[in-house]
Design a protein around this motif. Structure first.
Motif, short mmCIF file in Angstrom:
data_model
loop_
_atom_site.label_atom_id
_atom_site.label_comp_id
_atom_site.label_asym_id
_atom_site.label_seq_id
_atom_site.Cartn_x
_atom_site.Cartn_y
_atom_site.Cartn_z
N GLY A 72 -1.65 -4.70 -6.27
CA GLY A 72 -3.38 -4.41 -6.18
C GLY A 72 -3.96 -5.52 -6.71
N GLN A 103 0.94 -1.24 -0.15
CA GLN A 103 0.03 0.17 -0.06
C GLN A 103 0.92 1.17 -0.11
N GLN A 105 -6.71 0.91 -7.69
CA GLN A 105 -6.34 0.05 -8.83
C GLN A 105 -6.70 0.79 -10.05
N TYR A 164 -10.22 -1.58 -2.84
CA TYR A 164 -8.96 -1.85 -3.67
C TYR A 164 -9.19 -1.42 -5.19
#
Length: 495
Positions: free
Chosen positions: A432, A74, A395, A391
């Motif tokens: 990701g 991250q 992404q 997420y």
């Protein structure tokens, strides 16, 4: 266009004007408060206390390593976001970033996915807080008390958010201070007086694999890390409320990862070493090891004191999430990209906040919480869906940044990765994608197929509904606000 080399209120407003906007927000959030907002959104106490039992039962003590693995992944995403917000410090976060990097259609879907995930995350946080608040108030444990307490927490978060940016900043700093000091104090006490395990347990599977391969169990426990490490993007959601955002917000994002990650690892380790019987947790005999540990360490009265600090952490986290969701809806509505835009972009003249957007940011999570009464594994389902959505939204921005780089984008803000930008961008995207595959992977073959694929199906429904609305209503055609201008050759071209 890069901001003036001499930061100040005038330079910030001029830079925003050059980007095509005049802000109605007040720049009343200091860089320290901006970092505190990201920290309380990430919230080490909330993340660990919510998923400690689930992760320990799934992967045993080595699940703690996911806090380090995911933290590094991250951090790569945060670095990419830092470059983007440094050039485009516009309220709303992922939506305006995707708009400038790619175009209106991609931006609309990015904002939609992230918004739905934010609603679910808010619901997951207040639902996870429900049992702790119920204990504090003396309610009988159960679904009804959990839902009631979750709704109480939502109402408190909404009331504080409606008071304005200054009060949000105060609440973020208070929440950060209470959470960090509380986590350090409780963790230190557990390590000093309640430690019953050796450090070697972080390599001990505790029999969770039942003699088979441990890899699948370890990978399944990744949710504790994956759920923990988002929140840094909230620093950019309030870009129009922070002085010198092009420099301060990328710094706040990185600090959120550093400090929040270190605190999360410390909290998790102190709990791991205080668990007396891993087998009882893994078998389900002790379904709430956090409460067991706190009662053993502090007694009934002491536990209530600790729970007060825990509830401040949960409330601060809900506040930060609600602020992020409301700014995203406001940014959407300012560009006429969402239904009821005239209401969602409306500003309360005395507090300089969007009240209707905030009300929606509380109402939709309330509906999700109420719907949880029909699920036997509500917390895991809500968090898994929310995390996958977050997420995916992340992404989509990372992919947009990579596409823009390949087409000639060179980040022009004060924060830039230079020659490392491409490497970091590709690595962030790879991380990701792997994280999303892990979250969506079916792991319960003994249940009906739709339950086994629940997380992926929920995400598909969310994306599908948004896609149908986008195709039919064409909200991306309602505004001529700038888009796709990160790449010089595509400036002003609609998609």
């Amino acid at each position: 266009m890069a901001p003036s080399s001499a930061p100040g209120p005038h330079a910030d407003d001029l830079h925003l004007e050059q980007l095509g906007y005049t802000s109605e927000f007040r720049r009343e959030m200091s860089p320290w408060a901006n970092f505190a907002l990201g920290f309380t959104y990430l919230s080490p106490v909330v993340g660990i206390y919510t998923l400690f039992a689930i992760a320990l039962a799934t992967g045993g003590p080595p699940m703690i390593w996911w806090l380090l693995i995911v933290g590094l992944g991250q951090l790569l995403v945060a670095l990419v976001f830092g470059e983007v917000v440094s050039q485009f410090p516009v309220a709303g976060g992922v939506y305006p970033w995707a708009r400038r990097l790619w175009g209106v259609k991609w931006a609309w879907m990015t904002g939609w996915v992230y918004l739905i995930a934010l609603f679910a995350t808010i619901a997951g946080v207040v639902y996870g807080a429900g049992p702790y608040l119920a204990q504090l108030l003396g309610f009988e444990a159960g679904t009804t008390s959990t839902v009631t307490c979750a709704l109480i927490l939502l109402a408190l978060a909404l009331a504080i958010n409606l008071m304005g940016t200054k009060w949000l900043a105060y609440a973020a700093i208070i929440g950060f201070t209470a959470e960090l000091l509380g986590a350090l104090a409780v963790g230190a006490w557990l390590l000093i007086s309640e430690r019953v395990q050796n450090l070697s347990v972080v390599f001990d599977t505790a029999g969770v694999a039942d003699g088979g391969s441990y890899f699948s169990a370890f990978v399944a426990a990744a949710l504790i890390g994956i759920f923990q490490y988002y929140g840094f993007e909230a620093c950019g959601d309030v870009a129009e409320e922070v002085p010198d955002p092009t420099r301060q917000i990328p710094k706040a994002m990185r600090m959120t990862i550093y400090v929040g990650g270190a605190a999360a690892i410390f909290v998790c380790l102190s709990l791991l070493l205080a668990v007396k019987d891993y087998a009882a947790v893994i078998s389900g005999e002790d379904p709430d090891p956090v409460t067991t540990i706190l009662h053993d360490a502090f007694g009934v009265t002491g536990t209530k004191v600790v729970l007060v600090v825990v509830m401040v952490s949960f409330l601060s986290c809900a506040l930060s999430l609600m602020a992020a969701a409301s700014r995203l809806m406001y940014s959407y509505a300012r560009d006429e990209m969402i239904a009821f835009s005239h209401l969602l972009r409306h500003f309360q003249t005395t507090r300089h906040v969007p009240p209707y957007a905030m009300a929606v940011a509380a109402a939709v999570p309330a509906v999700i919480v109420l719907g949880s009464v029909f699920s036997t594994k509500a917390l895991t389902s809500i968090i898994s869906f929310a995390t996958l959505g977050i997420y995916l939204g992340f992404q989509m921005v990372v992919l947009a940044a990579l596409r823009a780089r390949l087409k000639g984008w060179r980040p022009s803000g004060p924060f830039s990765l230079g020659h490392w930008g491409m490497v970091v961008n590709v690595s962030a995207l790879g991380y990701g994608v792997l994280a999303m595959v892990n979250m969506a992977w079916p792991r319960t073959p003994d249940v009906p197929w739709y339950d086994n694929w629940l997380v992926l199906l929920s995400a598909a429904v969310g994306v599908g509904v948004g896609g149908i609305y986008m195709v039919l209503a064409k909200p991306y055609l309602r505004s001529d606000a700038r888009h796709g201008d990160a790449v010089p050759t595509r400036e002003g071209v609609k998609e």
